[in-house]
Scaffold this motif. Structure first.
Motif, PDB file in Angstrom:
ATOM      1  N   ILE A 268       0.845  -1.206   0.000  1.00 15.67           N
ATOM      2  CA  ILE A 268       0.000   0.000   0.000  1.00 15.67           C
ATOM      3  C   ILE A 268       0.876   1.249   0.000  1.00 15.67           C
ATOM      4  CG2 ILE A 268      -1.650   1.338   1.383  1.00 15.67           C
ATOM      5  CD1 ILE A 268      -2.893  -1.381   2.202  1.00 15.67           C
ATOM      6  N   ALA A 269       1.932   1.246   0.815  1.00 16.15           N
ATOM      7  CA  ALA A 269       2.838   2.398   0.856  1.00 16.15           C
ATOM      8  C   ALA A 269       3.515   2.603  -0.495  1.00 16.15           C
ATOM      9  CB  ALA A 269       3.882   2.198   1.954  1.00 16.15           C
ATOM     10  N   ALA A 270       3.885   1.523  -1.176  1.00 16.57           N
ATOM     11  CA  ALA A 270       4.523   1.631  -2.488  1.00 16.57           C
ATOM     12  C   ALA A 270       3.562   2.221  -3.515  1.00 16.57           C
ATOM     13  CB  ALA A 270       5.024   0.265  -2.947  1.00 16.57           C
ATOM     14  N   VAL A 271       2.297   1.809  -3.476  1.00 20.82           N
ATOM     15  CA  VAL A 271       1.300   2.335  -4.415  1.00 20.82           C
ATOM     16  C   VAL A 271       1.074   3.830  -4.165  1.00 20.82           C
ATOM     17  CG1 VAL A 271      -1.161   2.242  -5.026  1.00 20.82           C
ATOM     18  CG2 VAL A 271       0.174   0.136  -4.843  1.00 20.82           C
ATOM     19  N   VAL A 272       0.999   4.224  -2.910  1.00 14.92           N
ATOM     20  CA  VAL A 272       0.809   5.644  -2.582  1.00 14.92           C
ATOM     21  C   VAL A 272       2.008   6.461  -3.056  1.00 14.92           C
ATOM     22  CG1 VAL A 272       0.644   7.289  -0.657  1.00 14.92           C
ATOM     23  CG2 VAL A 272      -0.779   5.225  -0.673  1.00 14.92           C
ATOM     24  N   LEU A 273       3.216   5.941  -2.828  1.00 10.44           N
ATOM     25  CA  LEU A 273       4.419   6.643  -3.284  1.00 10.44           C
ATOM     26  C   LEU A 273       4.450   6.760  -4.807  1.00 10.44           C
ATOM     27  CD1 LEU A 273       7.142   7.939  -2.590  1.00 10.44           C
ATOM     28  CD2 LEU A 273       8.146   5.654  -2.731  1.00 10.44           C
ATOM     29  N   LEU A 274       4.093   5.698  -5.494  1.00 13.87           N
ATOM     30  CA  LEU A 274       4.049   5.724  -6.953  1.00 13.87           C
ATOM     31  C   LEU A 274       3.023   6.747  -7.450  1.00 13.87           C
ATOM     32  CD1 LEU A 274       5.076   4.494  -9.605  1.00 13.87           C
ATOM     33  CD2 LEU A 274       3.225   2.828  -9.422  1.00 13.87           C
ATOM     34  N   ALA A 275       1.861   6.790  -6.836  1.00 13.27           N
ATOM     35  CA  ALA A 275       0.828   7.760  -7.220  1.00 13.27           C
ATOM     36  C   ALA A 275       1.328   9.180  -7.003  1.00 13.27           C
ATOM     37  CB  ALA A 275      -0.451   7.513  -6.429  1.00 13.27           C
ATOM     38  N   PHE A 276       2.050   9.416  -5.913  1.00 10.76           N
ATOM     39  CA  PHE A 276       2.607  10.748  -5.643  1.00 10.76           C
ATOM     40  C   PHE A 276       3.619  11.135  -6.711  1.00 10.76           C
ATOM     41  CE2 PHE A 276       6.007  13.317  -3.791  1.00 10.76           C
ATOM     42  CZ  PHE A 276       5.290  14.460  -3.437  1.00 10.76           C
TER      43      PHE A 276
END
Length: 96
Positions: A70-78
């Motif tokens: 989840i943290a990786a997906v949020v970072l990628l979206a940012f």
């Protein structure tokens, strides 16, 4: 990690008296004192810290992997959002 567990204060702030391994009525092969400062137990492996079944540790690992995903997906979206905004900002400037 010998066969004598010293007294300790548990996570619930209760004093637990020291004991010898193996414990009376316990597994005769559990001759080592294992655990942490706030939780000690007798075990048959001198390098064992956890008194839990391995399935507990698998669930812990799966939970960590889900959290990291989840943290990786949020970072990628940012990163994608920041890149798109930078592109739009640069492309909208008047060229002279």
């Amino acid at each position: 990690m010998s066969g004598a567990c010293t007294s300790y204060v548990s996570a619930e702030q209760e004093v637990v008296r020291g004991f010898s391994c193996p414990r009376p009525g316990g597994d005769a092969a559990a001759v080592f004192c294992c655990g942490f400062r706030d939780h000690k137990n007798c075990g048959d492996d001198p390098h064992s810290f956890f008194p839990y079944e391995h399935s507990y540790l698998w669930w812990l690992s799966i939970g960590a992997l889900v959290g990291l995903s989840i943290a990786a997906v949020v970072l990628l979206a940012f990163i994608v959002t920041a890149s798109v905004l930078c592109y739009l900002f640069i492309s909208s400037k008047p060229h002279t």
